[in-house]
Design an enzyme around this catalytic site. Structure first.
Site, PDB file in Angstrom:
ATOM      1  N   LYS A  56      54.695   9.325  -9.069  1.00  0.00           N
ATOM      2  CA  LYS A  56      54.497   9.824  -7.692  1.00  0.00           C
ATOM      3  C   LYS A  56      53.039  10.208  -7.534  1.00  0.00           C
ATOM      4  O   LYS A  56      52.376  10.623  -8.495  1.00  0.00           O
ATOM      5  CB  LYS A  56      55.438  10.975  -7.349  1.00  0.00           C
ATOM      6  CG  LYS A  56      55.245  12.305  -8.089  1.00  0.00           C
ATOM      7  CD  LYS A  56      54.504  13.376  -7.320  1.00  0.00           C
ATOM      8  CE  LYS A  56      53.635  14.185  -8.239  1.00  0.00           C
ATOM      9  NZ  LYS A  56      53.212  15.463  -8.069  1.00  0.00           N
ATOM     10  N   ASP A  95      59.317  18.640  -8.030  1.00  0.00           N
ATOM     11  CA  ASP A  95      59.029  17.240  -7.682  1.00  0.00           C
ATOM     12  C   ASP A  95      60.258  16.335  -7.827  1.00  0.00           C
ATOM     13  O   ASP A  95      60.194  15.155  -7.480  1.00  0.00           O
ATOM     14  CB  ASP A  95      57.929  16.680  -8.594  1.00  0.00           C
ATOM     15  CG  ASP A  95      56.539  17.093  -8.133  1.00  0.00           C
ATOM     16  OD1 ASP A  95      56.380  17.406  -6.938  1.00  0.00           O
ATOM     17  OD2 ASP A  95      55.628  17.085  -8.969  1.00  0.00           O
TER      18      ASP A  95
END
Ligand code: C5P
Length: 295
Positions: A14, A141
Site C-alpha cells: 500500500k 492499515d
C-alpha cells in the site's frame, strides 16, 4: 488454484499518496486523512487445506520475519477462526517479497490476504461476522488492505471512502534497508495538526494527480522519520534525481519511498539505476493500482 487444491493470493504494497495527521485520540492513536492506493509489488499468501493451522515464511525478506504468535498472518487466522467458530486448520505460506516494517503495509496486506483466503477456504459468510472490526484490531492499515481498493482513509484507518480509477501511474519503490518503528515516528512528530484535504474531484490523469498531490498535500510523517533516520532523506533525493521523476516522497511512517513517472520505461530505468548506485537498498518498479484484484 481452486479451494480444494489451495489458494494463492497476492498481498499488494500500500502507498500513502498523501498522509495528514489531523488529530490525536485520548488513547494515543492518531487521526489521519490519507489517500491510500496500492502498487504492483506484492507478497504472496498461499493457503492449503489442513487439519492444523501452520505458517511457513519464505521469500527474499523471509529471514527478517520469524514465525511467532505475534505474526500478523497467524493472528489473523487465529482470530478469524475464533470469530467464525471454525475448527479446521490451514497450511499457510507467506512469500515475503516486500521489506518488513517499511511503511508499505506489507504485514497488513499479508493479514488481509489471509483473511480473504481463509474466508473462501473455510466458507465463512462475510455478512455474518465483523470482518472490518477483526481487521482494525490487527492494525490500522489492515482495513484498507482488506477493502483492496484505493480509498481515502479517515479515523485511525477504519473510515474508508473508496476512490475508483486512479491513473495507473508508473512508479518505483525504494527502501534504504532500514526498518522503522511506527510509534517512534508518530511520537517524534512535532507541531500541530494538518487539516484533512481530500481532492475536490478525482484526477483525470498523471499530471492532474501530481498537481493535486503538490497542492498542499504531503506526508506529515516524513520530517519526523527523516529526523530519526536521515538515510530516508537520501532515498527521496536519489529518486528525485532519476530521469523523468515527477514526484518523490515517503509512504506511511517510512522508510520506503516512492517515485512517480510518466512512462514505465522511466520507472524501470530508475529502479535499475538506484539498484546499481545503492546495491544494499531495495528498489523495484511497477505501477499504481486502484484495485488489488487487477494484479
Ligand atoms: O495499528 P498499527 O499496529 O499499525 O500501529 C502501530 C502503532 O502506530 C500504534 O501502536 C500507534 O503508536 C501508531 N499509530 C498511531 N495512529 C494511527 C496508526 C498507528 O498513532 N492511526
Amino acid at each position: 488454484m481452486n479451494t480444494h487444491e489451495g489458494l494463492s493470493l497476492p498481498a499488494a504494497a500500500k502507498i500513502n499518496l498523501y498522509l495528514h495527521v489531523t488529530g490525536k485520540r485520548p488513547d494515543g492513536y492518531h487521526l489521519l486523512d490519507s489517500l491510500v492506493a496500492f502498487a504492483t509489488a506484492h507478497d504472496q499468501i498461499t493457503i492449503r487445506p489442513a487439519n492444523q493451522l501452520s505458517l511457513v515464511i519464505d521469500g527474499p525478506f523471509g529471514r527478517g520475519l520469524p514465525v511467532s504468535d505475534d505474526n500478523l498472518v497467524l493472528r489473523a487466522a487465529l482470530q478469524l477462526r475464533a470469530l467464525a467458530g471454525i475448527h479446521d486448520g490451514a497450511q499457510i505460506t507467506l512469500t515475503k517479497n516486500l521489506p518488513v516494517a517499511s511503511g508499505i503495509g506489507g504485514g497488513s496486506a499479508d493479514a488481509a490476504a489471509t483473511i480473504r483466503g481463509l474466508v473462501r477456504l473455510w466458507q465463512v459468510h462475510p455478512g455474518l461476522h465483523d470482518l472490518s472490526g477483526l481487521a482494525l484490531g490487527l492494525g490500522a492499515d489492515v482495513p484498507v488492505c482488506l477493502l483492496g481498493r484505493a480509498a481515502y482513509m479517515g479515523g485511525i484507518g477504519e473510515l474508508l471512502d473508496p476512490v475508483d480509477d486512479l491513473p495507473a501511474v508508473p512508479l518505483v519503490l525504494v527502501n534504504p534497508a532500514v526498518a522503522v518503528a511506527t510509534p517512534e515516528v508518530f511520537t517524534a512528530r512535532a507541531g500541530g495538526f494538518s487539516p484533512a484535504n481530500r481532492f475536490p474531484a478525482p484526477p483525470s490523469g498523471t499530471d492532474e494527480l501530481i498537481e493535486l498531490l503538490n497542492d498542499g498535500r504531503g506526508n506529515d510523517l516524513a520530517a519526523p522519520a527523516i529526523g530519526l533516520i536521515p538515510v530516508i532523506g537520501r532515498a527521496i533525493e536519489r529518486i528525485a534525481a532519476t530521469n523523468g521523476c515527477r514526484m518523490a516522497r515517503m509512504s506511511g511512517s517510512g522508510a520506503t519511498c516512492f517515485g512517480l513517472y510518466q512512462t514505465q520505461a522511466e520507472a524501470d530505468a530508475a529502479a535499475l539505476a538506484i539498484g546499481q548506485a545503492e546495491p544494499h537498498w531495495w528498489s523495484v518498479a511497477g505501477h499504481l493500482l486502484s484495485n488489488i484484484h487487477d494484479l
